[in-house]
Design an enzyme around this catalytic site. Structure first.
Site, mmCIF file in Angstrom:
data_model
loop_
_atom_site.group_PDB
_atom_site.id
_atom_site.type_symbol
_atom_site.label_atom_id
_atom_site.label_comp_id
_atom_site.label_asym_id
_atom_site.label_seq_id
_atom_site.Cartn_x
_atom_site.Cartn_y
_atom_site.Cartn_z
ATOM 1 N N ARG A 296 -9.508 7.561 -3.213
ATOM 2 C CA ARG A 296 -10.299 6.794 -4.163
ATOM 3 C C ARG A 296 -11.753 7.252 -4.107
ATOM 4 O O ARG A 296 -12.277 7.544 -3.024
ATOM 5 C CB ARG A 296 -10.230 5.291 -3.856
ATOM 6 C CG ARG A 296 -8.947 4.623 -4.329
ATOM 7 C CD ARG A 296 -8.848 4.565 -5.847
ATOM 8 N NE ARG A 296 -7.658 3.895 -6.323
ATOM 9 C CZ ARG A 296 -6.530 4.504 -6.704
ATOM 10 N NH1 ARG A 296 -6.435 5.816 -6.649
ATOM 11 N NH2 ARG A 296 -5.509 3.794 -7.154
ATOM 12 N N GLU B 285 -14.824 6.135 -13.317
ATOM 13 C CA GLU B 285 -13.953 7.046 -14.078
ATOM 14 C C GLU B 285 -13.877 6.579 -15.520
ATOM 15 O O GLU B 285 -13.723 5.361 -15.753
ATOM 16 C CB GLU B 285 -12.558 7.087 -13.447
ATOM 17 C CG GLU B 285 -12.591 7.715 -12.061
ATOM 18 C CD GLU B 285 -11.218 7.779 -11.377
ATOM 19 O OE1 GLU B 285 -10.218 7.413 -12.012
ATOM 20 O OE2 GLU B 285 -11.169 8.194 -10.223
ATOM 21 N N HIS C 10 -8.363 12.613 -12.306
ATOM 22 C CA HIS C 10 -7.426 11.656 -11.690
ATOM 23 C C HIS C 10 -5.978 11.943 -12.133
ATOM 24 O O HIS C 10 -5.318 11.085 -12.726
ATOM 25 C CB HIS C 10 -7.818 10.207 -12.050
ATOM 26 C CG HIS C 10 -7.259 9.196 -11.084
ATOM 27 N ND1 HIS C 10 -7.949 8.077 -10.677
ATOM 28 C CD2 HIS C 10 -6.063 9.127 -10.449
ATOM 29 C CE1 HIS C 10 -7.211 7.365 -9.837
ATOM 30 N NE2 HIS C 10 -6.050 7.991 -9.686
HETATM 31 N N1 LIG Z 1 -5.277 10.296 -7.013
HETATM 32 C C1 LIG Z 1 -4.190 9.652 -7.362
HETATM 33 O O1 LIG Z 1 -3.654 9.865 -8.457
HETATM 34 C C2 LIG Z 1 -3.562 8.666 -6.396
HETATM 35 C C3 LIG Z 1 -2.197 8.370 -6.521
HETATM 36 C C4 LIG Z 1 -1.606 7.508 -5.600
HETATM 37 C C5 LIG Z 1 -2.380 6.936 -4.592
HETATM 38 N N2 LIG Z 1 -3.702 7.215 -4.523
HETATM 39 C C6 LIG Z 1 -4.525 6.595 -3.457
HETATM 40 O O2 LIG Z 1 -3.962 6.924 -2.196
HETATM 41 C C7 LIG Z 1 -4.104 5.783 -1.338
HETATM 42 C C8 LIG Z 1 -3.151 5.881 -0.179
HETATM 43 O O3 LIG Z 1 -1.818 5.641 -0.596
HETATM 44 P P1 LIG Z 1 -0.640 5.440 0.494
HETATM 45 O O4 LIG Z 1 0.563 5.064 -0.259
HETATM 46 O O5 LIG Z 1 -0.581 6.605 1.411
HETATM 47 O O6 LIG Z 1 -1.228 4.162 1.298
HETATM 48 P P2 LIG Z 1 -0.791 3.566 2.694
HETATM 49 O O7 LIG Z 1 0.599 3.959 3.048
HETATM 50 O O8 LIG Z 1 -1.144 2.120 2.660
HETATM 51 O O9 LIG Z 1 -1.760 4.302 3.743
HETATM 52 C C9 LIG Z 1 -3.123 4.028 3.811
HETATM 53 C C10 LIG Z 1 -3.710 4.775 5.004
HETATM 54 O O10 LIG Z 1 -5.134 4.560 5.004
HETATM 55 C C11 LIG Z 1 -5.519 4.146 6.313
HETATM 56 N N3 LIG Z 1 -6.667 3.247 6.232
HETATM 57 C C12 LIG Z 1 -6.832 2.148 5.453
HETATM 58 N N4 LIG Z 1 -8.027 1.578 5.694
HETATM 59 C C13 LIG Z 1 -8.628 2.326 6.651
HETATM 60 C C14 LIG Z 1 -9.861 2.238 7.332
HETATM 61 N N5 LIG Z 1 -10.742 1.268 7.085
HETATM 62 N N6 LIG Z 1 -10.153 3.180 8.266
HETATM 63 C C15 LIG Z 1 -9.259 4.174 8.527
HETATM 64 N N7 LIG Z 1 -8.050 4.314 7.926
HETATM 65 C C16 LIG Z 1 -7.750 3.393 7.000
HETATM 66 C C17 LIG Z 1 -4.323 3.405 6.876
HETATM 67 O O11 LIG Z 1 -4.448 3.340 8.277
HETATM 68 P P3 LIG Z 1 -3.269 2.694 9.192
HETATM 69 O O12 LIG Z 1 -2.127 3.685 9.098
HETATM 70 O O13 LIG Z 1 -3.857 2.649 10.555
HETATM 71 O O14 LIG Z 1 -2.945 1.364 8.577
HETATM 72 C C18 LIG Z 1 -3.178 4.287 6.351
HETATM 73 O O15 LIG Z 1 -2.988 5.386 7.219
HETATM 74 C C19 LIG Z 1 -3.848 4.604 -2.292
HETATM 75 O O16 LIG Z 1 -4.413 3.415 -1.804
HETATM 76 C C20 LIG Z 1 -4.516 5.064 -3.572
HETATM 77 O O17 LIG Z 1 -5.856 4.603 -3.588
HETATM 78 C C21 LIG Z 1 -4.308 8.066 -5.393
#
Ligand SMILES: NC(=O)c1ccc[n+]([C@@H]2O[C@H](COP(=O)([O-])OP(=O)(O)OC[C@H]3O[C@@H](n4cnc5c(N)ncnc54)[C@H](OP(=O)(O)O)[C@@H]3O)[C@@H](O)[C@H]2O)c1
Length: 319
Positions: free
Chosen positions: A234, A263, A282
């Site tokens: 993000r 965006e 994006h």
């Molecule tokens: N560009 C795009 O088109 C696109 C598409 C899909 C998703 N995304 C983004 O990708 C993000 C991740 O998706 P996901 O499915 O992988 O999410 P997820 O499974 O919930 O994983 C989130 C990760 O971020 C870590 N995290 C959260 N807050 C943190 C903090 N304050 N300090 C350090 N680490 C932190 C978590 O740590 P822990 O493992 O320790 O809990 C976890 O490893 C989404 O939230 C979305 O914003 C972007």
């Protein structure tokens, strides 16, 4: 829930809610599915809905959602609803399993790394000028790639980095093991050491109050001058003014950015002007209904049997 729940699918995108309705009805023929596209349609339909599924939900509907028992967002990011005060704390919010979105994001990240090491940007620039000037190419193999956020998507990226001969290093909030990584860092106190060790830093973090502008001047200042930043998480996680300054002064080598604080990226942003910043609108992780609907349907079966839902959002941490 013993009776058939009323499901409302909301998406403002042309034809998308209908696409989800067809996919849900094909798998769960007795499901009662309504659709909405506009705020006005959603306001009317939400009053009868037990379940809300989709995205870009108008915040105004939640005050009227008297029957609502569950919200499922079809994307992985939930920053727009995680902290909405009008959503009853007893109504669970679930989201799509990021591993269903990950395949394209893995290719974006690996593709960006290979494009950088192969210096394709030099070739494209030379081609526009009909210039033939051989240059040395680099090698991704053996490089250390740090993935900030080792959840569903970050883990898939880590495994792909390893499969391509790179050293995958991860950073997360909680200290725990994570498959797909050769090294793991955790918490704010290890962030600077993590970025300092990397040739590429890939951000796959959610937007939460705790991740906001985490990558500011101080953290960017710890990156190697030869390192690139790739952000597919993000935009709010990065301080864009600090990044533009770091990239312009070559204190880091460059950035590949798919997500931005605002965006579309405003025309006035300095990031547009920098030749070592590559911008995509994006597109790295599109939400394709056929890819992600299974996550909702699996949870729907659990909901109907009164079982706990999977992929529930922690509304304290916002992801
Ligand atoms: N560009 C795009 O088109 C696109 C598409 C899909 C998703 N995304 C983004 O990708 C993000 C991740 O998706 P996901 O499915 O992988 O999410 P997820 O499974 O919930 O994983 C989130 C990760 O971020 C870590 N995290 C959260 N807050 C943190 C903090 N304050 N300090 C350090 N680490 C932190 C978590 O740590 P822990 O493992 O320790 O809990 C976890 O490893 C989404 O939230 C979305 O914003 C972007």
């Amino acid at each position: 829930m013993r009776t058939t729940p009323n499901i409302l699918v909301h998406s403002p995108r042309e034809g998308e809610a209908e696409r989800y309705r067809q996919l849900i009805s094909a798998r769960v023929p007795d499901a009662q599915v309504c659709i909405s596209r506009t705020e006005c349609e959603a306001q009317m339909a939400i009053k009868q809905a037990d379940i809300l599924v989709g995205w870009f939900f108008p915040p105004s509907i939640f005050k009227m959602a008297n029957k609502l028992k569950w919200i499922h967002k079809v994307s992985a990011g939930v920053e727009d609803i995680a902290f909405l005060p009008d959503i009853d704390p007893g109504v669970p919010i679930t989201r799509t399993d990021g591993s269903l979105i990950a395949p394209r994001m893995v290719e974006y990240v690996i593709g960006a790394i290979f494009a950088i090491t192969q210096r394709f940007h030099l070739a494209w620039r030379q081609q526009t000028e009909r210039r033939w000037e051989p240059y040395e190419v680099g090698l991704a193999r053996g490089k250390t790639v740090g993935v900030a956020g080792v959840g569903d998507i970050g883990s898939a990226i880590g495994s792909a980095l390893q499969a391509n001969g790179m050293h995958a290093s991860g950073w997360r909030r909680r200290r725990a093991t994570s498959p797909g990584f050769d090294a793991l860092y955790a918490g704010g106190e290890e962030l600077e050491a993590f970025v300092a060790s990397c040739d590429f830093v890939v951000i796959v973090l959610p937007a939460t109050p705790h991740t906001r502008r985490l990558f500011g001047a101080r953290v960017l200042g710890k990156m190697k001058p030869t390192a690139w930043l790739i952000n597919v998480g993000r935009g709010s996680v990065v301080d864009e003014a600090a990044l533009a300054a770091a990239v312009a002064s070559r204190s880091i080598a460059g950035a590949v950015l798919d997500v931005f604080e605002e965006e579309p990226l405003p025309a006035s942003s300095r990031l547009w002007e920098l030749d070592n910043v590559w911008i995509t609108p994006h597109v790295s992780g599109p939400i394709v209904p056929e890819d992600v609907v299974s996550c909702f349907i699996d949870n729907l079966q659990r909901f109907r049997r009164g079982r706990p839902l999977e992929r529930a959002v922690d509304r304290t941490f916002g992801y």
